[in-house]
Write a protein that holds these residues in place. Structure first.
Motif, PDB file in Angstrom:
ATOM      1  N   ARG A  48      -8.735 116.829  72.126  1.00  0.00           N
ATOM      2  CA  ARG A  48      -8.377 117.670  73.041  1.00  0.00           C
ATOM      3  C   ARG A  48      -9.198 119.158  72.853  1.00  0.00           C
ATOM      4  O   ARG A  48     -10.503 118.131  71.897  1.00  0.00           O
ATOM      5  CB  ARG A  48      -7.310 119.316  73.225  1.00  0.00           C
ATOM      6  N   LEU A  49     -10.541 119.468  74.016  1.00  0.00           N
ATOM      7  CA  LEU A  49     -11.795 120.500  73.545  1.00  0.00           C
ATOM      8  C   LEU A  49     -11.666 120.540  72.619  1.00  0.00           C
ATOM      9  O   LEU A  49     -10.842 121.497  72.131  1.00  0.00           O
ATOM     10  CB  LEU A  49     -12.506 120.879  74.429  1.00  0.00           C
ATOM     11  N   LEU A  50     -12.780 120.957  71.726  1.00  0.00           N
ATOM     12  CA  LEU A  50     -13.101 121.512  70.520  1.00  0.00           C
ATOM     13  C   LEU A  50     -13.669 123.034  70.258  1.00  0.00           C
ATOM     14  O   LEU A  50     -11.904 123.603  69.756  1.00  0.00           O
ATOM     15  CB  LEU A  50     -14.539 120.850  69.756  1.00  0.00           C
ATOM     16  N   PHE A  51     -13.794 123.222  71.437  1.00  0.00           N
ATOM     17  CA  PHE A  51     -14.006 124.668  71.885  1.00  0.00           C
ATOM     18  C   PHE A  51     -13.334 124.386  73.571  1.00  0.00           C
ATOM     19  O   PHE A  51     -13.478 124.441  74.291  1.00  0.00           O
ATOM     20  CB  PHE A  51     -15.350 125.554  72.173  1.00  0.00           C
ATOM     21  N   SER A  52     -12.704 125.713  74.321  1.00  0.00           N
ATOM     22  CA  SER A  52     -12.320 126.186  75.379  1.00  0.00           C
ATOM     23  C   SER A  52     -13.144 126.791  76.116  1.00  0.00           C
ATOM     24  O   SER A  52     -13.064 127.907  76.046  1.00  0.00           O
ATOM     25  CB  SER A  52     -10.748 126.445  74.917  1.00  0.00           C
ATOM     26  N   ASP A  53     -13.654 125.758  76.536  1.00  0.00           N
ATOM     27  CA  ASP A  53     -14.449 126.192  77.745  1.00  0.00           C
ATOM     28  C   ASP A  53     -15.506 126.793  77.218  1.00  0.00           C
ATOM     29  O   ASP A  53     -16.216 126.599  75.772  1.00  0.00           O
ATOM     30  CB  ASP A  53     -14.056 127.253  79.097  1.00  0.00           C
ATOM     31  N   SER A  54     -16.296 127.899  77.713  1.00  0.00           N
ATOM     32  CA  SER A  54     -17.846 128.647  77.481  1.00  0.00           C
ATOM     33  C   SER A  54     -16.945 129.661  76.848  1.00  0.00           C
ATOM     34  O   SER A  54     -16.266 130.383  76.933  1.00  0.00           O
ATOM     35  CB  SER A  54     -18.523 128.760  78.695  1.00  0.00           C
ATOM     36  N   ILE A  55     -17.778 130.095  75.680  1.00  0.00           N
ATOM     37  CA  ILE A  55     -16.295 131.085  74.333  1.00  0.00           C
ATOM     38  C   ILE A  55     -17.326 132.301  73.457  1.00  0.00           C
ATOM     39  O   ILE A  55     -18.285 131.334  73.802  1.00  0.00           O
ATOM     40  CB  ILE A  55     -15.094 130.337  74.303  1.00  0.00           C
TER      41      ILE A  55
END
Length: 153
Positions: A48-55
């Motif tokens: 899965r993405l390391l970071f979810s969207d722009s955070i």
């Protein structure tokens, strides 16, 4: 004056963000991740993405995320702030006039560019990149900075 540095990391799974950022006290910053495309690796596969969207993430959470998982970096745009977040940072001049202390960009899974206002920290990052054996470690100055945008896209 040195603006930052650039170097090449291996195009493989690993904990490269942890390695790259090891000289920096991660918990002293708030980290803004923008338009990132990097993945957590689980059982040898992209999960899965390391970071979810722009955070925006605090330093403690950021450090935990980097140390808990192996990851695969494709595109990364991370900026560090000690105080309030500035408006959008598009150019190097925007960076200079912002509250952003540090910008890390990874493109094409292996090309790393770092901009840093603190010259002592920049020297530590340079020595660290050399110590890890990253390739083509070079300081960025106004004479060799071809980047027009502070973005990985």
């Amino acid at each position: 004056m040195r603006r930052g540095l650039r170097f090449t990391i291996p195009n493989q799974y690993g904990q490269f963000l942890k390695a790259i950022l090891s000289p920096i006290p991660l918990d002293q910053y708030r980290w803004k991740v923008i338009d990132e495309e990097s993945y957590i690796v689980k059982d040898g596969h992209l999960n899965r993405l390391l970071f979810s969207d722009s955070i925006v993430i605090d330093g403690r959470q950021f450090a935990e995320l980097l140390t808990q998982h192996e990851h695969y970096l494709i595109f990364v745009d991370i900026k560090a702030f000690q105080s309030h977040m500035s408006s959008e940072i598009v150019t190097y001049e925007d960076f200079l006039h912002s509250t952003c202390e540090f910008a890390l960009l990874v493109t094409d899974s292996q090309d790393v560019t770092i901009y840093c206002k603190d010259q002592e920290m920049l020297n530590s990052l340079y020595q660290n990149a050399s110590w890890y054996g990253f390739e083509d470690v070079t300081y960025i100055t106004r004479h060799n900075d071809s980047r027009t945008r502070l973005s990985c896209w």
